[in-house]
Design an enzyme around this catalytic site. Structure first.
Site, short mmCIF file in Angstrom:
data_model
loop_
_atom_site.label_atom_id
_atom_site.label_comp_id
_atom_site.label_asym_id
_atom_site.label_seq_id
_atom_site.Cartn_x
_atom_site.Cartn_y
_atom_site.Cartn_z
CB ILE A 154 -0.95 -0.02 1.20
CG1 ILE A 154 -1.92 -1.20 1.09
CG2 ILE A 154 -1.72 1.29 1.32
CD1 ILE A 154 -2.77 -1.46 2.32
CG ASP A 173 9.95 -0.57 4.40
OD1 ASP A 173 10.56 -1.44 5.04
OD2 ASP A 173 8.87 -0.78 3.82
CB CYS A 232 -5.28 5.26 5.90
SG CYS A 232 -6.04 6.87 5.68
CB ALA A 233 -1.37 1.97 8.51
CG ASP A 258 -9.87 5.04 7.77
OD1 ASP A 258 -11.04 5.44 7.92
OD2 ASP A 258 -9.58 3.93 7.27
CD GLU A 263 -10.19 1.15 14.46
OE1 GLU A 263 -10.63 0.12 13.90
OE2 GLU A 263 -9.42 1.94 13.87
CG HIS A 281 -10.81 0.69 10.16
ND1 HIS A 281 -10.17 0.08 11.19
CD2 HIS A 281 -10.15 0.29 9.04
CE1 HIS A 281 -9.19 -0.68 10.73
NE2 HIS A 281 -9.16 -0.56 9.42
CB ALA A 284 -10.76 -2.15 2.94
#
Length: 531
Positions: A154, A173, A232-233, A258, A263, A281, A284
């Site tokens: 992603i 990374d 958003c991960a 997100d 949660e 969330h 997707a």
């Protein structure tokens, strides 16, 4: 008799039709997953179970699933499946790890635009009949520096989209090589450099012990003033309390989230702050992504039930039933060797070289390779499986080489894994004894004979008197029971290693005490899935 599949969550009619078109008897009961007792009653009738997130495949459910052979999860997350219980039951668990990558990446880009131009606040203000044009002064993305934390599937798509927006992209990374970064058109940097220079930061890493609060209070203090942060991960990657304070002080200009540490998020330090965009969330949540994963899981489950082909399985190698009987212990060994080296290696891996000797050289080496690679990648991505691991390795430019040879030593067969980085080569070898248990037989060229346990401690030192006593005394002091103790050395007075198989994780205080003695050049806790 045709296999029977139960669809107990909301999959598309098109996906259900795939089962029918392939000759599978399918029952579509999209609300059944919410009725635990009814599901428990019906599950013994089915060979396959297709689910999303509502159905909970618990140990109790699996115990009742007399005929169940495969569970297919339309999506990547499988927290609602007891994978250990499924493995013991002989039930394959599949997911669809690549069906929603573009959707999630696009959501991150959308959130970046939203926070850059304060779109939600401006929309709410205008809906309220106000015309506060001067209040909502935004910033352009063009020419700004985007810091991407995690440049895998992603994150890589986000990098591509950001470059098309004429942003300068830097990526942090540990598993991104220089050659791959160059092909992606991004600047590979260390985390501190990214924090100090990025105008926008977006996170695309899994939640692990290494990534937990990667944007901690200390790291948030290192951020460039005026930065905007997008997540958003996974929740828990950012210290939300510290970020809220940085937003209030003006050090951070905006945030778009997100995902949250808890949660469903009904309350958060980020809620109701100016220029903070929040969504429930939705990464997707597009029609295309939901359709893609549903179609994929239907195809994968049909393939397995009709032909035995295994795709995207989380708990089984891609081998035939006949091979699995012989290869099972060797697949475990391959994973343990990879996991050991993965836990020991912090810098980007350029190459993985795998040597198969003797009897193991005649087995399905592709499946064994997948086991090794998945073990190595597990540190960076706990969700990795034997199918997705080689794809991830290829995307990151890691070269995989395999050598097989006739029996050359004391063992009927063994596997040796070597990883190559810019700084060093690191190797480990192992075999499977007649009792079916994998063992480590060599580390860094030093011969050993070590049983593999769930919790282990690895140390390196100069071969001098007192090492065994110090290790034993320190473990005793901290109430750590040693199940097995293995030593090895290159030669008298040379480099030596120790592997301790222990009953529980080693407390940090015990490792600090060992380090403080000055006798050990390395003290490393290790964990292995030996189930």
């Amino acid at each position: 008799m045709a296999p029977k599949v139960l669809v107990s969550d909301k999959l598309s009619e098109t996906a259900v039709q795939i089962f029918r078109d392939r000759g599978i008897d399918v029952d579509f009961m999209p609300e059944l997953g919410k009725d635990k007792e009814k599901l428990l009653e019906l599950i013994p009738n089915y060979d396959g179970l297709a689910i999303r997130s509502a159905t909970k495949a618990t140990e109790k459910l699996l115990a009742s699933a007399a005929n169940l052979k495969v569970i297919g999860r339309a999506g990547i997350g499988t927290d609602n499946v007891d994978k250990d219980a499924a493995s013991k039951k002989g039930v394959i668990v599949m997911n669809t790890p690549f069906g929603n990558m573009i959707t999630t990446a696009e959501h991150a880009i959308a959130m970046m635009f939203a926070v850059a131009r304060q779109i939600p606040e401006a929309s709410a203000s205008t809906h309220a009949g106000k015309w506060e044009k001067s209040k909502f002064m935004g910033v352009e993305l063009t020419g700004k520096t985007l810091g991407v934390i995690g440049a895998g599937n992603i994150g890589g798509i986000v990098c591509d989209r950001a470059r098309a927006l004429k942003m300068r992209v830097m990526a942090y990374d540990p598993f991104l090589g220089e050659e791959k970064a160059e092909k992606m058109g991004v600047q590979k940097v260390e985390l501190d450099e990214l924090l100090a220079n990025a105008d926008f930061i977006t996170l695309h890493v899994p939640f692990t012990e290494q990534t937990k609060n990667i944007l901690s209070k200390e790291n948030i203090a290192k951020l460039k003033k005026g930065v905007r942060i997008v997540n958003c991960a996974r929740g828990g990657l950012v210290d939300e309390d510290a970020l809220a304070e940085a937003l209030k002080s003006g050090h951070v200009a905006g945030a778009a989230f997100d995902v949250f540490a808890v949660e469903p998020a009904t309350d958060s330090p980020l809620f109701n702050l100016p220029n903070v965009v929040v969504t429930p969330h939705l990464g997707a949540a597009t029609t295309e992504a939901q359709e893609n994963v549903a179609l994929q899981v239907a195809e994968q489950m049909s393939d397995y039930l009709l032909t035995g082909a295994v795709t995207n399985a989380l708990n089984m190698p891609s081998v035939t039933a006949e091979e699995a009987k012989v290869m099972g212990p060797w697949v475990k060994l391959a994973g343990h060797l990879g996991n050991f080296i993965g836990q020991m290696t912090d810098e980007p891996i350029k190459a993985i070289n795998i040597l198969y000797d003797g009897t193991v050289a005649e087995m399905n080496l592709e499946a064994l390779n997948c086991g090794v690679i998945a073990g190595i990648m597990k540190k960076a991505n706990p969700d990795v499986n034997m199918v997705s691991a080689p794809v991830i390795a290829k995307e990151r430019g890691i070269q995989i080489s395999t050598t097989n040879q006739d029996k050359s030593g004391a063992f009927d067969g063994y596997i040796k894994v070597t990883v190559v980085t810019d700084k060093r080569e690191r190797s480990a070898a192992g075999t499977v004894f007649s009792d079916g248990k994998p063992r480590f037989i060599q580390i860094k060229g030093i011969n050993i004979d070590a049983e593999i346990g769930s919790h282990m401690l690895y140390t390196t030192n100069e071969d001098v008197p007192g090492i065994i006593g110090t290790l034993g005394a320190t473990m005793g002091k901290h109430d750590v029971n040693i199940a097995n103790f293995t030593l090895g050395r290159a030669g008298a007075g040379g480099e030596a290693i120790a592997l301790l198989y222990i009953d529980h994780p080693v407390p940090q205080a015990a490792m600090d005490d060992l380090t403080a003695t000055g006798m050990f050049s390395q003290v490393k806790p290790l964990t292995f899935d030996v189930g």
